[in-house]
Design an enzyme around this catalytic site. Sequence first.
Site, PDB file in Angstrom:
ATOM      1  CG  ASP A  25      41.467  -4.958  -9.508  1.00 23.36           C
ATOM      2  OD1 ASP A  25      41.981  -4.023  -8.867  1.00 23.36           O
ATOM      3  OD2 ASP A  25      42.105  -5.686 -10.287  1.00 23.36           O
ATOM      4  CG  ASP A  75      41.568   7.274   0.051  1.00 24.96           C
ATOM      5  OD1 ASP A  75      42.441   7.274  -0.820  1.00 24.96           O
ATOM      6  OD2 ASP A  75      41.549   6.470   1.006  1.00 24.96           O
ATOM      7  CG  HIS A 118      45.935  -7.025  -5.528  1.00 24.36           C
ATOM      8  ND1 HIS A 118      46.068  -5.680  -5.273  1.00 24.36           N
ATOM      9  CD2 HIS A 118      46.946  -7.635  -4.873  1.00 24.36           C
ATOM     10  CE1 HIS A 118      47.125  -5.474  -4.502  1.00 24.36           C
ATOM     11  NE2 HIS A 118      47.679  -6.652  -4.244  1.00 24.36           N
ATOM     12  NE  ARG A 136      21.726  12.704  -3.158  1.00 29.65           N
ATOM     13  CZ  ARG A 136      21.689  14.025  -3.324  1.00 29.65           C
ATOM     14  NH1 ARG A 136      21.111  14.801  -2.428  1.00 29.65           N
ATOM     15  NH2 ARG A 136      22.229  14.586  -4.394  1.00 29.65           N
ATOM     16  CD  GLU A 142      43.765   3.439  -1.940  1.00 27.54           C
ATOM     17  OE1 GLU A 142      44.329   3.580  -0.842  1.00 27.54           O
ATOM     18  OE2 GLU A 142      44.352   3.018  -2.955  1.00 27.54           O
ATOM     19  CG  ASN A 183      43.985  -4.457  -2.640  1.00 27.09           C
ATOM     20  OD1 ASN A 183      43.102  -4.973  -3.324  1.00 27.09           O
ATOM     21  ND2 ASN A 183      44.464  -3.259  -2.899  1.00 27.09           N
TER      22      ASN A 183
END
Length: 337
Positions: A214, A197, A210, A260, A240, A205
Amino acid sequence: MKQSPNEDDSKRILDNLVELTSQREQDMLESSLLSTLVEVMRVDKVELFACRWVNGVPYIRRRLSAAALDGKAQIAETAHDSWLPPPIFLYDLLNALDKDDGIFRIPHGLCLPLRCMGSIISLLIIHAGSEQKVNKAMLKAMARIHENFLRLLFEADRDMLTALNNRRKFDLRLFNLMATQLQTPEEQTHCTLALLDVDHFKQVNDQYGHMVGDEVLLLLAQLMQQSFREDDSLFRYGGEEFAIIFQGLAPEQAAVALERFRVRVEQYPFPQVGSLTVSLGYTRILPQLLPGQLVEQADRALYYAKSHGRNQVHGYEELIAGGLLDNTQRFGEIDLF
């Protein structure tokens, strides 16, 4: 009334077309195509090689082969084959195929490129001696039907923004993987599910809009494609949040790859936004659990990372063993122990 040979051939072609067009998974679609070519075209052997380009250099890997046995196609998966540079005659061919959709004579038979979304994604190699007459018009028609259905599958299975697999594909892939493990326990390999996440994505945002949000998701998806193996399945799970299915990797090995990737994201300069971080949680895929339980386990590990400082990687089993999580699961409204 006995059918004539032409009627028999027509029925065989129609039956195989029905089978080909009923598939809803790329692997099954490819197997069905090879079966159709062996049974309808009556060739001895067909192989399908996946194609990809690295820094403009083509590489191929054999995915499937089909051979005729008593008039029926015997399909063999070649999952352990490695990505290799193509032999010189295929190398020259691949570099000359930008717009040519023909059938090409090669030393062992014929080669037909298969495309999806404008790119060559695989090669069909038809092993046929010079004495065998291959109906090239039919071969081309079968390939075009395959490409059309592959494009439909691609559009149905892909997230429109990132081009990663979507939630529908995730549910199907996880279910099929667990079903395969249950059916063939002797061939069971370590598999791991991870969820990740983007930290503080709402602030991106809210502050930048937005469109920038994106762009962040698109760049993150590209980093995922660059960071993980070809055999790792990547998904945009929703918003997300992203998911990864590591096939053939135990949680301890997956944790190294995830750490990593976490560092790579932390160090990546996102345009306008600057630096961002991600939190990740993972769990071992066990076929005796339900898919929803596995997702919940990975999500609990992810939530632990988010609630303990973010920008971290945690494993569900590791947290349970350390007493940092209890092993009571909430699946719907029922406690599962």
